[in-house]
Scaffold this motif. Structure first.
Motif, PDB file in Angstrom:
ATOM      1  N   TYR A 129      -0.743  55.433 -16.789  1.00  0.00           N
ATOM      2  CA  TYR A 129      -1.402  54.960 -15.578  1.00  0.00           C
ATOM      3  C   TYR A 129      -1.916  53.541 -15.791  1.00  0.00           C
ATOM      4  O   TYR A 129      -2.076  53.081 -16.928  1.00  0.00           O
ATOM      5  N   ARG A 130      -2.179  52.868 -14.690  1.00  0.00           N
ATOM      6  CA  ARG A 130      -2.679  51.493 -14.787  1.00  0.00           C
ATOM      7  C   ARG A 130      -4.053  51.460 -15.469  1.00  0.00           C
ATOM      8  O   ARG A 130      -4.824  52.417 -15.391  1.00  0.00           O
ATOM      9  N   GLY A 131      -4.312  50.329 -16.122  1.00  0.00           N
ATOM     10  CA  GLY A 131      -5.573  50.164 -16.820  1.00  0.00           C
ATOM     11  C   GLY A 131      -6.448  49.123 -16.152  1.00  0.00           C
ATOM     12  O   GLY A 131      -6.255  48.774 -14.980  1.00  0.00           O
ATOM     13  N   SER A 132      -7.390  48.597 -16.905  1.00  0.00           N
ATOM     14  CA  SER A 132      -8.337  47.630 -16.357  1.00  0.00           C
ATOM     15  C   SER A 132      -7.661  46.283 -16.124  1.00  0.00           C
ATOM     16  O   SER A 132      -6.674  45.942 -16.773  1.00  0.00           O
ATOM     17  N   CYS A 155     -10.609  52.692  -8.485  1.00  0.00           N
ATOM     18  CA  CYS A 155     -10.759  52.106  -9.811  1.00  0.00           C
ATOM     19  C   CYS A 155      -9.876  52.849 -10.817  1.00  0.00           C
ATOM     20  O   CYS A 155      -9.644  54.056 -10.673  1.00  0.00           O
ATOM     21  N   TYR A 156      -9.427  52.139 -11.817  1.00  0.00           N
ATOM     22  CA  TYR A 156      -8.503  52.735 -12.784  1.00  0.00           C
ATOM     23  C   TYR A 156      -9.126  53.936 -13.491  1.00  0.00           C
ATOM     24  O   TYR A 156      -8.428  54.880 -13.859  1.00  0.00           O
ATOM     25  N   GLU A 157     -10.454  53.929 -13.676  1.00  0.00           N
ATOM     26  CA  GLU A 157     -11.106  55.058 -14.343  1.00  0.00           C
ATOM     27  C   GLU A 157     -10.992  56.343 -13.530  1.00  0.00           C
ATOM     28  O   GLU A 157     -11.040  57.440 -14.088  1.00  0.00           O
ATOM     29  N   ASP A 158     -10.850  56.193 -12.209  1.00  0.00           N
ATOM     30  CA  ASP A 158     -10.772  57.372 -11.345  1.00  0.00           C
ATOM     31  C   ASP A 158      -9.351  57.909 -11.198  1.00  0.00           C
ATOM     32  O   ASP A 158      -9.148  58.998 -10.650  1.00  0.00           O
ATOM     33  N   PRO A 160      -6.965  59.039 -13.489  1.00  0.00           N
ATOM     34  CA  PRO A 160      -6.611  60.306 -14.161  1.00  0.00           C
ATOM     35  C   PRO A 160      -7.182  61.555 -13.482  1.00  0.00           C
ATOM     36  O   PRO A 160      -6.433  62.517 -13.241  1.00  0.00           O
TER      37      PRO A 160
END
Length: 293
Positions: A129-132, A155-158, A160
């Protein structure tokens, strides 16, 4: 777990009935096997041309066909590689639906890994998945011509947890009880909404919808390209996806919103494609070369 929100409308039910009628007619119309084979290949070529074209690939229908006919391993432009990638993805989908592969998170990451291949050499089996983003940069979907921001994904943290919830819904009983065309429509919208990868999200979302339809026999033996009908009116395709929502994911898309407008658009498009198949079978004349752009 992801829980889509929509209500059945009279229009939805009418469109579903027309799709079911077309699906039944395909089974009863006597068609020579060679015609079926020709139409199936033409539909696959069109899916490659128009799904990549939606994302800006400049190759015409006949150019796409020429790329596909080249021997495996031939070098070419980035546009040609993109075409070969999507052709390989559709070939994988054909095999996966015969094996009843579940459309889980691993399956989606596998689809994207085939779609996103850029260079020769060893291929990845699964995409990350995409990162920061670098400091001061925003990950956003922009208009290809103006550069204006059209959508700001989560946001990338959300990503997964959103993908876990989405894939759990895809293989759940609640998802399986929905009419397959509605399930495919919701799946395409939600994957595009999460936008889990750095690129290739549109092609992956359309490939996932294609797989869901094929797995339950709603591809009409692979005789139509839904992407072709999206391409015919791209402004409506994009506006239907947007549904007049604000561009930021956290300003209403995370709720989720009422998906009825998008579902109706998807069913209308699918109905047109299915009924065109019936018309072509009745005439016994496919036609890749007509309007080959």
């Amino acid at each position: 777990m992801f829980k889509p929100r929509f209500g059945y409308t009279h229009q939805m039910v009418k469109l579903l009935l027309r799709i079911e009628q077309a699906r039944a007619l395909v089974e009863y119309i006597a068609v020579p096997p060679d015609l079926i084979q020709t139409m199936r290949r033409e539909a696959k070529v069109k899916s490659v041309r128009y799904s990549t074209g939606i994302e800006g690939n400049p190759l015409s229908l006949l150019e796409v066909q020429a790329v596909i006919q080249k021997p495996r391993g031939c070098k070419g432009s980035a546009a040609q590689q993109e075409v070969r990638n999507y052709w390989n993805c559709l070939t994988f989908i054909d095999k996966a639906q015969r094996r009843h592969v579940p459309p889980n998170e691993a399956f989606i990451r596998r689809l994207h890994a085939m779609i996103a291949v850029r260079n020769a050499g060893r291929r990845q089996k699964s995409s990350a998945y995409r990162g920061s983003m670098p400091p001061g940069m925003l990950f956003a979907v922009r208009d290809s011509e103006t550069g204006a921001i059209e959508y700001i994904p989560p946001c990338y943290e959300d990503v997964p947890p959103l993908m876990r919830g989405f894939s759990a819904w895809l293989v759940s009983d609640a998802s399986g009880q929905l009419p397959t065309p509605i399930r495919a429509a919701i799946a395409e919208w939600q994957l595009l909404t999460i936008h889990p990868f750095s690129d290739g999200n549109g092609r992956t979302a359309r490939a996932l919808a294609t797989y869901l339809l094929a797995a339950d026999g709603y591809d009409l033996k692979g005789l139509y390209s839904l992407e072709e009908y999206h391409w015919r009116d791209l402004p409506r395709y994009y506006s239907s996806l947007q549904m007049n929502l604000l561009p930021h994911y956290y300003d209403g898309r995370n709720d989720p919103p009422d998906l009825a407008p998008w579902i109706i658009y998807f069913l209308e498009t699918m109905t047109q494609a299915c009924e065109q198949v019936i018309s072509t079978l009745a005439r016994g004349r496919p036609g890749l070369a007509s309007g080959a752009k």
